[in-house]
Design a protein around this motif. Structure first.
Motif, mmCIF file in Angstrom:
data_model
loop_
_atom_site.group_PDB
_atom_site.id
_atom_site.type_symbol
_atom_site.label_atom_id
_atom_site.label_comp_id
_atom_site.label_asym_id
_atom_site.label_seq_id
_atom_site.Cartn_x
_atom_site.Cartn_y
_atom_site.Cartn_z
ATOM 1 N N UNK A 85 0.846 -1.198 0.000
ATOM 2 C CA UNK A 85 0.000 0.000 0.000
ATOM 3 C C UNK A 85 0.881 1.247 0.000
ATOM 4 N N UNK A 86 0.414 2.275 -0.673
ATOM 5 C CA UNK A 86 1.108 3.564 -0.676
ATOM 6 C C UNK A 86 0.437 4.470 0.349
ATOM 7 N N UNK A 87 1.173 4.948 1.298
ATOM 8 C CA UNK A 87 0.613 5.787 2.366
ATOM 9 C C UNK A 87 0.551 7.239 1.893
ATOM 10 N N UNK A 88 -0.541 7.585 1.236
ATOM 11 C CA UNK A 88 -0.654 8.883 0.569
ATOM 12 C C UNK A 88 -0.606 10.061 1.543
ATOM 13 N N UNK A 89 -1.311 9.961 2.652
ATOM 14 C CA UNK A 89 -1.397 11.110 3.560
ATOM 15 C C UNK A 89 -0.050 11.407 4.205
ATOM 16 N N UNK A 90 0.626 10.379 4.710
ATOM 17 C CA UNK A 90 1.929 10.588 5.347
ATOM 18 C C UNK A 90 2.951 11.097 4.335
ATOM 19 N N UNK A 99 -6.141 8.945 -20.770
ATOM 20 C CA UNK A 99 -7.268 9.819 -20.446
ATOM 21 C C UNK A 99 -7.962 9.451 -19.155
ATOM 22 N N UNK A 100 -8.216 8.164 -18.925
ATOM 23 C CA UNK A 100 -8.908 7.753 -17.702
ATOM 24 C C UNK A 100 -8.001 7.881 -16.495
ATOM 25 N N UNK A 101 -6.703 7.666 -16.675
ATOM 26 C CA UNK A 101 -5.763 7.886 -15.568
ATOM 27 C C UNK A 101 -5.759 9.361 -15.185
ATOM 28 N N UNK A 102 -5.822 10.227 -16.196
ATOM 29 C CA UNK A 102 -5.919 11.662 -15.938
ATOM 30 C C UNK A 102 -7.219 11.972 -15.208
ATOM 31 N N UNK A 103 -8.316 11.400 -15.699
ATOM 32 C CA UNK A 103 -9.627 11.636 -15.086
ATOM 33 C C UNK A 103 -9.647 11.207 -13.623
ATOM 34 N N UNK A 104 -9.110 10.015 -13.333
ATOM 35 C CA UNK A 104 -9.194 9.501 -11.966
ATOM 36 C C UNK A 104 -8.447 10.417 -10.996
ATOM 37 N N UNK A 105 -7.286 10.907 -11.380
ATOM 38 C CA UNK A 105 -6.539 11.817 -10.516
ATOM 39 C C UNK A 105 -7.196 13.185 -10.453
ATOM 40 N N UNK A 106 -7.667 13.677 -11.597
ATOM 41 C CA UNK A 106 -8.314 14.987 -11.639
ATOM 42 C C UNK A 106 -9.564 15.022 -10.759
ATOM 43 N N UNK A 107 -10.391 13.974 -10.846
ATOM 44 C CA UNK A 107 -11.607 13.936 -10.038
ATOM 45 C C UNK A 107 -11.279 13.825 -8.555
ATOM 46 N N UNK A 108 -10.198 13.134 -8.222
ATOM 47 C CA UNK A 108 -9.799 13.033 -6.811
ATOM 48 C C UNK A 108 -9.472 14.408 -6.244
ATOM 49 N N UNK A 109 -8.747 15.229 -7.021
ATOM 50 C CA UNK A 109 -8.401 16.577 -6.572
ATOM 51 C C UNK A 109 -9.649 17.461 -6.540
ATOM 52 N N UNK A 110 -10.475 17.364 -7.563
ATOM 53 C CA UNK A 110 -11.704 18.164 -7.611
ATOM 54 C C UNK A 110 -12.631 17.838 -6.447
ATOM 55 N N UNK A 111 -12.686 16.546 -6.071
ATOM 56 C CA UNK A 111 -13.588 16.136 -4.998
ATOM 57 C C UNK A 111 -13.140 16.650 -3.633
ATOM 58 N N UNK A 113 -4.173 9.354 -7.517
ATOM 59 C CA UNK A 113 -5.172 10.390 -7.263
ATOM 60 C C UNK A 113 -5.215 10.809 -5.806
ATOM 61 N N UNK A 114 -5.142 9.846 -4.907
ATOM 62 C CA UNK A 114 -5.167 10.166 -3.473
ATOM 63 C C UNK A 114 -3.963 11.016 -3.083
ATOM 64 N N UNK A 170 -2.353 18.636 -2.815
ATOM 65 C CA UNK A 170 -3.085 19.857 -3.144
ATOM 66 C C UNK A 170 -3.790 20.444 -1.921
ATOM 67 N N UNK A 171 -4.422 19.584 -1.138
ATOM 68 C CA UNK A 171 -5.139 20.051 0.054
ATOM 69 C C UNK A 171 -4.189 20.661 1.065
#
Length: 515
Positions: free
Chosen positions: A323-328, A351-363, A503-504, A510-511
């Motif tokens: 697992x990749x520990x995104x928050x840490x 395109x879908x890889x872009x979408x999945x990351x983009x939507x994660x940031x947008x959300x 995406x995470x 970004x956050x």
């Protein structure tokens, strides 16, 4: 530099061949830029925008081949043109059966090759529908790699295929795995009991490689083309694909993959989910969990969840996956940023890889600009400078008109990496590397010089720049995902372990950078 243009009258090459030739020609010593393309108005428009359209090229017709060479100072132009001509005319090795047989028409190929039942159509979009119809009328399933095909032609072809009990995958279908054979772009994955129907090329590749990593395997991967779930087309191919997998004794679990479908089409597809008689996992980006659950399907919020659910439903004793520990990891990145660094820039081939990351940031409640944004207020035309959080799909038609797909030739993206690094507000650059059949033989190797230059630019300006990369591939691909990932890590790049985790991680950076 010198510019040389050659027009070969009435000389036709399919788009896949020309993409491959252009990629190899651009790797020749002494070549600054090289283009091989048919003389369509679209291709001439691309050359005009680049300042390379000569009077001779302007007069070329759609059946003429255009060769454009921009040579470096001091290069032997005649010798380089001869090398490009050699790339165009070089024959494949003779087969073990005693020599290569060339067929001039689809009908003659269908008649001459015993057992042939599928045609891959990769001609210019102006001719693709005509050739696909010939294939269908010859009793062949069709995978249409060609894009820029009229939606009216797509509908007519898919209705014809449906009536004949054939597949019409595409147009703009880049990925399929039929009976364990990958077509066009695809990865080497083990065979198994999980079938995929997808209106997304890299989305389906991502699910297939994640299933492989988790210990599962693929029975069939049926591409539909990106417009299939639009209001106009109505999901014809996805519905037929679901029915085919529902009837396939080798398929125990079905996975559906798509960018956001039209509401009426989603309803039609979900009705098929309810009738399939097998477990169906549905990963529609930005989709409705309530609607999928009501139809008896299994909702997936991302590619990794879709793969995990499919493997679980197939009864596979899944492999342990790191697992990749995104928050840490994001906390560590933000602690190194200079004042004012707050934006994430995504530079994607898929395109879908872009979408999945983009939507994660947008959300996360953040504004996101992109050339594939559904919200027109945040749409960024191809070639425009980035704004705030920007995510670019270099495989979109606006970038690929007259050029090879970035999975084949990543040159446009390579140029953009250093450009983004110069922006003092950029905290991280996120990108993907797609391995497998049809893709560049060493996508990481050809991009590393730009990554190293981007890191140097930031360091010289007293800034930390986080470079994040996800490598889509398997241990069976050549090069392998392990080898490509190791090369990136050695250069100081953070390598994520799935598109979902990418995406995470981007979202957390970004956050926290804007907090």
């Amino acid at each position: 530099m010198s510019i040389t243009a050659v027009v070969r009258k009435n000389t036709y090459f399919d788009s896949v061949s020309l993409m491959s030739v252009s990629t190899r020609a651009n790797g020749l010593d002494g070549v600054d830029q090289a283009f091989t393309a048919m003389g369509t108005e679209m291709n001439k428009g691309v050359l005009e925008n680049l300042g390379l359209l000569t009077d001779e090229l302007r007069a070329a017709e759609s059946g003429d081949l255009m060769i454009v060479l921009v040579a470096e100072d001091g290069a032997d132009t005649e010798a380089l043109l001869a090398e490009i001509e050699d790339l165009l005319t070089r024959k494949a090795p003779a087969s073990a059966g005693g020599g290569e047989v060339t067929y001039r028409t689809i009908a003659s190929a269908a008649a001459g090759i015993d057992g042939a039942n599928l045609a891959v159509v990769a001609v210019n979009g102006a001719y693709a529908a005509r050739e696909a119809r010939k294939a269908l009328e010859s009793g062949l399933h069709v995978m249409m790699f060609s894009d820029n095909v009229a939606v009216e032609d797509e509908i007519a072809l898919k209705n014809l295929a449906h009536d004949k009990g054939l597949f019409m995958m595409g147009p703009d279908c880049g990925t399929a795995i039929i009976n364990n054979v990958a077509l066009c772009f695809g990865n080497k994955v083990r065979p198994g009991s999980i079938g995929i129907v997808a209106a997304s090329g890299t989305g389906s590749q991502e699910v297939s490689v994640r299933v492989h990593a988790l210990g599962g395997g693929i029975s069939q991967l049926i591409g539909t083309g990106g417009r299939d779930l639009s209001e106009q087309v109505g999901g014809i191919m996805m519905v037929d694909g679901i029915r085919a997998l529902a009837a396939d004794p080798a398929t125990d679990v079905i996975v559906l993959v798509s960018k956001p479908p039209a509401a009426s089409v989603e309803k039609k597809v979900l009705a098929e989910v309810a009738a399939a008689g097998k477990p169906v996992v549905v990963w529609f980006i930005d989709g409705s969990e309530e609607a999928v659950t009501a139809a008896g399907g299994h909702f997936a919020a991302g590619s990794l969840q879709a793969a995990r659910k499919a493997v679980e439903l197939a009864g596979v004793a899944g492999s342990a996956v790191e697992e990749f520990e995104a928050e840490a990891a994001a906390e560590a990145v933000v602690s190194r940023l200079a004042e004012g660094q707050k934006y994430v820039r995504g530079l994607f081939c898929g395109g879908t890889l872009c979408d999945e990351t983009m939507y994660a940031v947008r959300d996360a409640g953040l504004d996101v600009w992109s050339n594939i944004q559904k919200n027109a207020d945040f749409r960024l035309p191809a070639g425009s400078a980035s704004r705030g959080h920007t995510f670019l799909d270099f495989g979109d038609d606006d970038f690929t008109n007259g050029r090879p797909h970035p999975m084949i030739d990543p040159a446009l993206r390579v140029e953009r990496i250093v450009e983004e690094a110069k922006d003092p507000e950029v905290a991280a650059i996120v990108m993907d590397f797609v391995l497998g059949f049809g893709s560049h033989e060493d996508p990481v190797g050809t991009t590393l010089p730009a990554i190293e230059e981007a890191l140097r630019v930031a360091k010289d300006a007293g800034r930390h720049l986080e470079i994040v990369a996800y490598v889509l591939g398997t241990d069976l691909d050549t090069p392998s995902v392990a080898a490509q990932s190791a090369a990136l890590r050695a250069a100081g790049v953070t390598v994520t372990l799935s598109s979902t985790e990418t995406g995470r991680f981007a979202r957390e950076i970004a956050k926290k950078a804007q907090a």
